[in-house]
Design a protein around this motif. Sequence first.
Motif, PDB file in Angstrom:
ATOM      1  N   PHE A  34     -20.717 -19.366  30.162  1.00 49.54           N
ATOM      2  CA  PHE A  34     -20.588 -18.676  31.444  1.00 49.54           C
ATOM      3  C   PHE A  34     -19.331 -17.817  31.493  1.00 49.54           C
ATOM      4  CE2 PHE A  34     -19.321 -18.506  35.979  1.00 49.54           C
ATOM      5  CZ  PHE A  34     -20.459 -17.909  36.500  1.00 49.54           C
ATOM      6  N   GLY A  35     -18.274 -18.360  30.937  1.00 47.12           N
ATOM      7  CA  GLY A  35     -16.989 -17.645  30.989  1.00 47.12           C
ATOM      8  C   GLY A  35     -16.913 -16.511  29.985  1.00 47.12           C
ATOM      9  N   SER A  95     -17.920 -11.899  38.589  1.00 42.07           N
ATOM     10  CA  SER A  95     -17.876 -11.071  37.385  1.00 42.07           C
ATOM     11  C   SER A  95     -18.516 -11.789  36.197  1.00 42.07           C
ATOM     12  CB  SER A  95     -16.413 -10.715  37.086  1.00 42.07           C
ATOM     13  OG  SER A  95     -16.290 -10.184  35.797  1.00 42.07           O
ATOM     14  N   ASP A  96     -18.185 -13.076  36.067  1.00 45.35           N
ATOM     15  CA  ASP A  96     -18.793 -13.884  34.994  1.00 45.35           C
ATOM     16  C   ASP A  96     -20.299 -13.979  35.155  1.00 45.35           C
ATOM     17  OD1 ASP A  96     -16.676 -14.515  33.400  1.00 45.35           O
ATOM     18  OD2 ASP A  96     -16.079 -16.262  34.579  1.00 45.35           O
ATOM     19  N   ALA A  97     -20.740 -14.204  36.403  1.00 47.09           N
ATOM     20  CA  ALA A  97     -22.170 -14.361  36.661  1.00 47.09           C
ATOM     21  C   ALA A  97     -22.917 -13.085  36.290  1.00 47.09           C
ATOM     22  CB  ALA A  97     -22.381 -14.702  38.140  1.00 47.09           C
ATOM     23  N   ILE A  98     -22.340 -11.951  36.642  1.00 45.56           N
ATOM     24  CA  ILE A  98     -22.984 -10.663  36.337  1.00 45.56           C
ATOM     25  C   ILE A  98     -23.134 -10.502  34.824  1.00 45.56           C
ATOM     26  CG2 ILE A  98     -22.684  -8.155  36.391  1.00 45.56           C
ATOM     27  CD1 ILE A  98     -21.349  -8.529  39.150  1.00 45.56           C
ATOM     28  N   LEU A  99     -22.041 -10.816  34.100  1.00 44.38           N
ATOM     29  CA  LEU A  99     -22.085 -10.686  32.642  1.00 44.38           C
ATOM     30  C   LEU A  99     -23.072 -11.669  32.030  1.00 44.38           C
ATOM     31  CD1 LEU A  99     -18.316 -10.153  31.773  1.00 44.38           C
ATOM     32  CD2 LEU A  99     -20.145  -8.493  31.526  1.00 44.38           C
ATOM     33  N   PHE A 129     -25.728 -13.113  33.362  1.00 45.72           N
ATOM     34  CA  PHE A 129     -27.138 -12.884  33.636  1.00 45.72           C
ATOM     35  C   PHE A 129     -27.537 -11.418  33.369  1.00 45.72           C
ATOM     36  CE2 PHE A 129     -25.805 -16.511  36.288  1.00 45.72           C
ATOM     37  CZ  PHE A 129     -26.529 -17.486  35.605  1.00 45.72           C
ATOM     38  N   GLY A 130     -26.758 -10.800  32.515  1.00 45.97           N
ATOM     39  CA  GLY A 130     -27.180  -9.510  31.966  1.00 45.97           C
ATOM     40  C   GLY A 130     -26.972  -8.311  32.868  1.00 45.97           C
TER      41      GLY A 130
END
Lengths: 87, 398
Positions: B267-268, B387-391, B393-394
């Motif tokens: 996730f990170g 920001s992590d979530a966006i990265l 989940f693409g």
Amino acid sequence: MKYLKNVVTLQYDSTKCTGCGRCLEVCPHRVFQPEGKKVKIADRDACMECGACARNCAFDAIEVTEGVGCAAAVIIGFFTGTEPTCG
Amino acid sequence: MASTCCGGTTTVGRRAKQSNCCGEDSKNEKSSSCCGQDVETDVSAIAHDPAVFEHPYVIGNIATPVGDIPQVATKLSFADTLGSWKCRWSIGRMNYMVDPGLYAVGQPDETSPVLVTANYKMTFDRLREQLDGLNLWILVLDTDGVNVWCAAGKGTFGTDELVRRVSAVRLSDVVSHRTLILPQLGAVGVAAHEVTKQTKFRVVYGPVRAKDVPAFLVNGMQTTEEMRTVRFTFRDRAVLTPMELVGAMTPILITFGILFILNAVGFGHYGWVDLYGILGAIFVGAVLTPMLLPWVPGRAFSLKGAILGLVWAVGFLLLNGFPDPAFGWLKAVAYFLLLPALSSFLTMNFTGSSTYTSLSGVDREMRFAVPAQLSTAVVSILLLLVSDAILTFGGKLV
């Protein structure tokens, strides 16, 4: 270096003062200065509330809420519900 | 076991039966005891534990009517210097102490001055290293290994302990005068007039700093205004900063542990850049701002820390391609908020090491600073997570 303005709890009652000069001797920040046969608070904002003057005034002419100016102590005090105290 | 004045002591448990001055243990002649003292005296209260004579800083002993008093060196050894250095880095700092009681410097006699101090070993060392060539007594109070000023604030360097210690070491049998010299900062815990009332000893407050003690004594026990004023020099502040860093170490390691776990679970998205960004803010808050304290604008410590933290945050963003940040705008905003908040918090904690902040003042600044630091930190952490979530989940960073 000066800390915040107009915050300290220092109180001086000149009617009880005998002019012994003990407070001049123990203050680490030259808060008091001689004035005539007594003293005056010359630099109030320099006071760090250590309490040395009040404790050593045999005539109860000085009052101050004594404490440590330490953020960590305030935080510890907040969580433990006690007075702020160093470690 | 410390001997009596004539060297003849028989010890029963912790109590010693003192012989008379001629060395013959006369059972019947109580009155012939040389010092006019009772035959039975509580040794534990008077004398040092014999182990005290084994300490490397004890170089001899001085015979007195109340027994042998350890004579201490005025030169510091390598071990003493190393010990101080370790304390600055918080290694064994809470347990660095000397035995409370009476010590001798040089060849003191009954007319020699008595200096009172705390039993923090660093305090004791700072004092004795200034006393080369002098003859005097040092009365060490039991302050749990805490320095004079802090112990006075806690009350352990206080009227009660001083009164107790003066009587425990039988000071009035050792010296003929009735004057105690206290470090000025001890006044926070000691009421001079109370001590005089209870012990008949007059209290003279000496200089703040041990290095002024010889001049004070030469000066007829008079302090100058300069000797009485507490300072907070660049050097004073610098020696305190390692401890601030060590204090911040646990939360730092926890934070990096969390970032590592976030990375490990996929996730990170943290790396070298995040590491030095955060470490930079910690350095700014715990070391740089304290050192530059008088030159940083503002009076509140939290404000000073926030200002230099902000400077670091801007520098950090510029280093990472601002206005087109390599890690995206969300992270850029997050660090723009988080880094000053971190520095602000750490510098605020330096109030405890400073020599001029009042509790009322700290209280006042914390009312504003803590909510500001907390809310800023929460918002920035949320932004980092988004920001992590966006990265993860693409999505694409804006």
